[in-house]
Design an enzyme around this catalytic site. Structure first.
Site, PDB file in Angstrom:
ATOM      1  N   ASP A  88      90.218 -37.266 152.413  1.00 13.16           N
ATOM      2  CA  ASP A  88      89.620 -36.466 151.341  1.00 13.16           C
ATOM      3  C   ASP A  88      88.592 -37.287 150.576  1.00 13.16           C
ATOM      4  O   ASP A  88      88.878 -38.386 150.102  1.00 13.16           O
ATOM      5  CB  ASP A  88      90.763 -36.001 150.423  1.00 13.16           C
ATOM      6  N   HIS A 148      92.631 -35.025 143.073  1.00 10.42           N
ATOM      7  CA  HIS A 148      92.069 -35.755 144.211  1.00 10.42           C
ATOM      8  C   HIS A 148      92.034 -37.257 143.913  1.00 10.42           C
ATOM      9  O   HIS A 148      91.880 -37.674 142.762  1.00 10.42           O
ATOM     10  CB  HIS A 148      90.658 -35.259 144.518  1.00 10.42           C
TER      11      HIS A 148
END
Length: 638
Positions: free
Chosen positions: A277, A451
């Site tokens: 990610d 994140h």
């Protein structure tokens, strides 16, 4: 008569050749000479000396030579006994069909031999120039072409950018969907709205799925929604690790912290490639823990003792919703939920036990007027300023149950997604005009990301030790920054790949390369239409939005070819008619002149007549106004 060679009589040894002497000479002195010792003395009885110790010494010398051989020996020219290296190695194929150079609509096709499966199937929201478009989907052309080979869809977590495209794909092809418990419930709810039946198979963190020669292990990770997992895909060439969306939260609001130990174990077994990610790859340091927000809520609730509290957040952020409920319960408040998606998420999570709601605290929004405002907390959608969201309707006095004013304390618990800043700003301005206290600044710690930031990305990189690295989930700036982090950690530049959607990546232990390009892009959804809005339609919509429309209507006789009526000129979105009568009269005169010329010359080709009217009017209008409206001639045959 040929000469015959005389054989020696009795046991007298034959005459030794020079070659025999040369071969035997070193053997006699090997044990002593090599070790720097004197030659062994022969026994007095005339027997041959014993060689019991000679063989072990020679074996030790041979073993020592093998041990001291250089590390590059396997790469030298193959000897007589060395096995041949396999030439035809089946490569691992990875084809991103979305999620690169963009935020959202994540979908990736994984292939090894005859095994193929999809990872995620998301959607994204339209850009500002996609007028009238509701959502954006990946292009499923390549998936449909290979439907017979694909064995299923594995979902990493329940956010819209990872599950939003499932109803549209599963309406075309039937595939089993593998997802964790909460994710599966959210998918079932979406499919039920579309009246689509699908094979949903519930798995857990730690589960292993078998797809022929490939197995897929679910690894627990932290994210802004529970039940998020990463994927460890085991192939004969090594592991391929796909992190999904993740962060490293040592003190999560619910559940356990990310299973870093398992990432480390897989790294020791050998990771062929890491797909990680990249959303927060630009941000240094670590992403704060979700518990930081809970502490901020407790302080803000104390500041708003005599006001109604309205908190806008993402409907899928169940950890955030849980902390709002906890803070409300500690402050003696009731909680109501507003917004369709928010109500849906809360109901599903409450039924499955992912939310712990004290008895009697949750009330219906229809009855909030029965309670004093200082005893109410309202959890709502609209943290991104969406025009139709509950918070936007409150700000513009369009909500059927809630009217905001000076007695409201509003917390926007989210950071604007890039591109949404103006919409969020408009909502905040309207709320402040109505006298509301609005908390949205980052200094209040009312939002943390789900994140990983740079240091967390480095940890995953260090634990897995991949041979190849492919950054995913992000725009070009995020991918470039993530690739630089990998190179800074010692990865060779040729082992780091920034690619695009539709590129087929082949991986073997020897190399990583892009070998083909498949159909990929975006499909626009407008109402019930899927894919019927393309670039040409969007161009026309932008043209209409920017310059407006002029319609020219006339009737021509098919009997004698004469102009029967008109032309009439209608303007929409171009000029205000009452103030531009002279301009429209001029347009009418030009159109009439062109049509009469065509009729007199018997040029009754409708396409030619429309083209001439359009060209003449466009030239005149641009000279007068410096605008280029869309001109639509309509000629009736009577």
């Amino acid at each position: 008569m040929a000469k015959t060679e005389k054989k020696p009589a009795g046991n007298t040894p034959a005459k030794e050749t020079q070659e025999t002497k040369r071969r035997r000479a070193p053997r006699q002195n090997t044990a002593a000479g090599k070790q720097g010792q004197k030659p062994a003395r022969a026994p007095a009885n005339g027997q041959q000396p014993r060689r019991d110790n000679a063989a072990p010494q020679q074996k030790r010398q041979q073993t020592q030579k093998k041990t001291d051989a250089p590390a590059s020996a396997p790469q030298q020219k193959r000897g007589p006994g060395r096995p041949r290296r396999q030439k035809n190695v089946t490569p691992v194929k990875i084809t991103p069909l979305g999620g690169l150079n963009e935020i959202g609509k994540n979908i990736t096709l994984f292939e090894y031999g005859n095994t193929a499966f999809l990872i995620d199937c998301g959607m994204s929201f339209p850009d500002e120039d996609m007028l009238g478009v509701d959502i954006v989907l990946p292009d499923f052309t390549y998936v449909e072409k290979n439907r017979d080979r694909i064995q299923g869809i594995i979902i990493t977590h329940g956010h819209e950018d990872h599950i939003g495209g499932l109803p549209y794909l599963l309406s075309r092809i039937k595939l089993p969907v593998y997802a964790t418990r909460l994710t599966a419930a959210l998918i079932e709810s979406k499919l039920k709205e579309k009246n689509i039946h699908a094979d949903i198979r519930v798995v857990n963190a730690g589960s292993v799925l078998n797809f022929g020669e490939v197995t897929v292990e679910m690894i627990h990770v932290n994210h802004s929604i529970p039940d998020a997992v990463a994927l460890a895909i085991k192939t004969p060439l090594g592991y391929v690790v796909h992190t999904g969306d993740f962060k490293i939260d040592c003190t999560p609001a619910s559940g356990d912290m990310i299973d870093l130990a398992r990432f480390g174990e897989i790294g020791k077994k050998g990771v062929l490639a890491l797909l990680a990610d990249s959303t927060n790859a630009e941000r240094p340091g670590y992403t704060p823990s979700e518990r930081v927000v809970g502490e901020s809520f407790a302080k803000l609730f104390q500041k708003a003792q005599h006001k109604r509290i309205i908190v806008a957040t993402f409907s899928s952020n169940l950890n955030r919703i849980q902390q709002i409920i906890d803070a409300s319960y500690a402050d003696g408040r009731k909680v109501a939920v507003s917004g369709r998606s928010m109500i849906n998420f809360v109901n599903i999570a409450n039924e499955l036990g992912y939310l712990h709601v004290p008895a009697g605290i949750l009330v219906d929004i229809e009855v909030i007027d029965r309670y004093p405002k200082e005893q109410m907390t309202l959890i709502t959608t609209g943290s991104q300023g969406e025009p139709m969201s509950a918070l936007s309707r409150m700000a513009f006095s369009d909500h059927r149950r809630v009217e905001v004013g000076p007695e409201d304390y509003i917390i926007i618990s989210a950071t604007p997604i890039p591109g949404n800043e103006k919409m969020v700003g408009k909502v905040i301005d309207e709320l402040m005009k109505r006298g509301c206290d609005v908390v949205y600044e980052r200094m209040y710690d009312v939002h943390v990301s789900g994140h990983a930031c740079q240091e967390e990305l480095k940890i995953i990189q260090g634990l897995t030790k991949p041979r190849y690295f492919i950054p995913v989930h992000g725009e070009q700036k995020h991918l470039q920054k993530h690739a630089r982090l990998a190179r800074d950690m010692g990865m060779a530049p040729q082992n780091v790949l920034i690619t695009e959607i539709g590129k087929v990546i082949e991986l073997t232990p020897e190399k990583m390369q892009v070998t083909a390009t498949v159909p990929a892009g975006q499909v626009l959804v407008d109402g019930l239409g899927v894919g019927d809005v393309g670039s040409i339609v969007l161009r026309d919509r932008r043209h209409l939005a920017e310059d407006g429309l002029i319609i020219v209507v006339a009737a021509v006789s098919s009997y004698n070819g004469m102009l029967v009526s008109g032309p009439d000129v209608v303007s929409r979105g171009f000029v205000y008619v009452r103030e531009s009568e002279e301009l429209l009269d001029k347009a009418r005169e030009i159109a009439k002149k062109v049509l009469e010329e065509c009729c007199s010359k018997r040029t009754l080709d409708w396409t030619t007549m429309k083209s001439r009217v359009r060209d003449e009017l466009s030239h005149m209008i641009f000279q007068k106004t410096k605008r280029s409206p869309m001109i639509l001639p309509i000629i009736l045959d009577v």
